[in-house]
Design a protein around this motif. Structure first.
Motif, mmCIF file in Angstrom:
data_model
loop_
_atom_site.group_PDB
_atom_site.id
_atom_site.type_symbol
_atom_site.label_atom_id
_atom_site.label_comp_id
_atom_site.label_asym_id
_atom_site.label_seq_id
_atom_site.Cartn_x
_atom_site.Cartn_y
_atom_site.Cartn_z
ATOM 1 N N PHE A 33 -9.474 -1.658 -3.717
ATOM 2 C CA PHE A 33 -8.310 -0.884 -3.241
ATOM 3 C C PHE A 33 -8.048 0.228 -4.222
ATOM 4 O O PHE A 33 -8.156 0.056 -5.404
ATOM 5 N N LYS A 68 -6.884 0.820 5.466
ATOM 6 C CA LYS A 68 -6.592 -0.254 4.497
ATOM 7 C C LYS A 68 -5.554 -1.208 5.047
ATOM 8 O O LYS A 68 -5.685 -2.425 4.930
ATOM 9 N N VAL A 101 -10.689 -2.208 5.283
ATOM 10 C CA VAL A 101 -11.283 -1.990 3.965
ATOM 11 C C VAL A 101 -11.103 -3.254 3.139
ATOM 12 O O VAL A 101 -9.995 -3.605 2.757
ATOM 13 N N THR A 126 -7.158 7.025 5.632
ATOM 14 C CA THR A 126 -7.765 6.017 4.754
ATOM 15 C C THR A 126 -6.792 4.871 4.496
ATOM 16 O O THR A 126 -7.160 3.696 4.528
ATOM 17 N N ILE A 152 0.834 -1.209 0.000
ATOM 18 C CA ILE A 152 0.000 0.000 0.000
ATOM 19 C C ILE A 152 0.866 1.256 0.000
ATOM 20 O O ILE A 152 0.573 2.240 -0.684
#
Length: 204
Positions: free
Chosen positions: A204, A195, A200, A191, A72
């Protein structure tokens, strides 16, 4: 440590590392969020890029939650061998001390860690604070002491690391961990943290 003492220490190691064409920031095997985020923080402090300050580990990231963070935030941890390591003009270890690697490291230049201090190595600079809940908390002190500009990506990684190393500030937590968390929070991307925490699912 007072901010002025920390500032002096940080400026010393910034100068010491500045003339090297490449710096290795060595992490422990299978690096966790605190190790990876500490690597980003030190790269930030040294005002270097991913080509001049390499995050390395002898065994790379394997745990799913740590891989998720690396993916990420686009954190690249390069696989190391003793031969490759010995070719770096400057070596720092973060979230780990040199004894961990056995006799692979004959010298290091900088050690920043929150685990209890271990003997048996020489280093030009070190900052070991075993009463801190994470290495990122120490590096938050360093970044703040020199008024460093912290990128959103680095702040996000560090905030996530402090959360995960202290189990949401519930264990091994010092007042300084809470202060670091509070300082980093507005600089980070909430956010992306959700993730990484796996809250979440799906897109993605």
């Amino acid at each position: 440590l007072s901010r002025s003492i920390t500032r002096a220490k940080v400026q010393q190691y910034q100068r010491y590392m500045a003339d090297a064409d490449r710096v290795l920031i060595l992490l422990h095997n299978d690096p966790d969020p605190d190790a990876m985020a500490s690597g980003l923080a030190l790269r930030n402090l040294l005002r270097r890029t991913k080509t001049t300050a390499i995050l390395g580990a002898f065994q790379g990231v394997t745990r799913p939650e740590n891989l998720r963070m690396a993916n990420i935030l686009d954190i690249h941890v390069e696989p190391m061998t003793p031969e490759v390591v010995s070719g770096f003009p400057r070596i720092a270890t973060v979230d780990v001390q040199p004894h961990y690697f056995g006799d692979i490291l004959d010298r290091v230049d900088l050690v920043i860690d929150h685990h209890p201090e271990q003997p048996g190595y020489t280093t030009a600079f070190k900052d070991i604070r075993a009463d801190y809940g994470s290495t990122c908390t120490i590096l938050t002190d360093h970044l703040r002491a020199v008024d460093a500009n912290i990128s959103e990506r680095t702040a996000t990684a560090m905030l996530y690391a402090i959360k995960s190393d202290t189990l949401f500030l519930s264990r091994h937590t010092n007042r300084v961990d809470v202060e670091a968390f509070t300082f980093l929070y507005p600089l980070a991307d909430a956010t992306l943290i959700r993730k990484m925490e796996g809250a979440v699912i799906g897109k993605f």
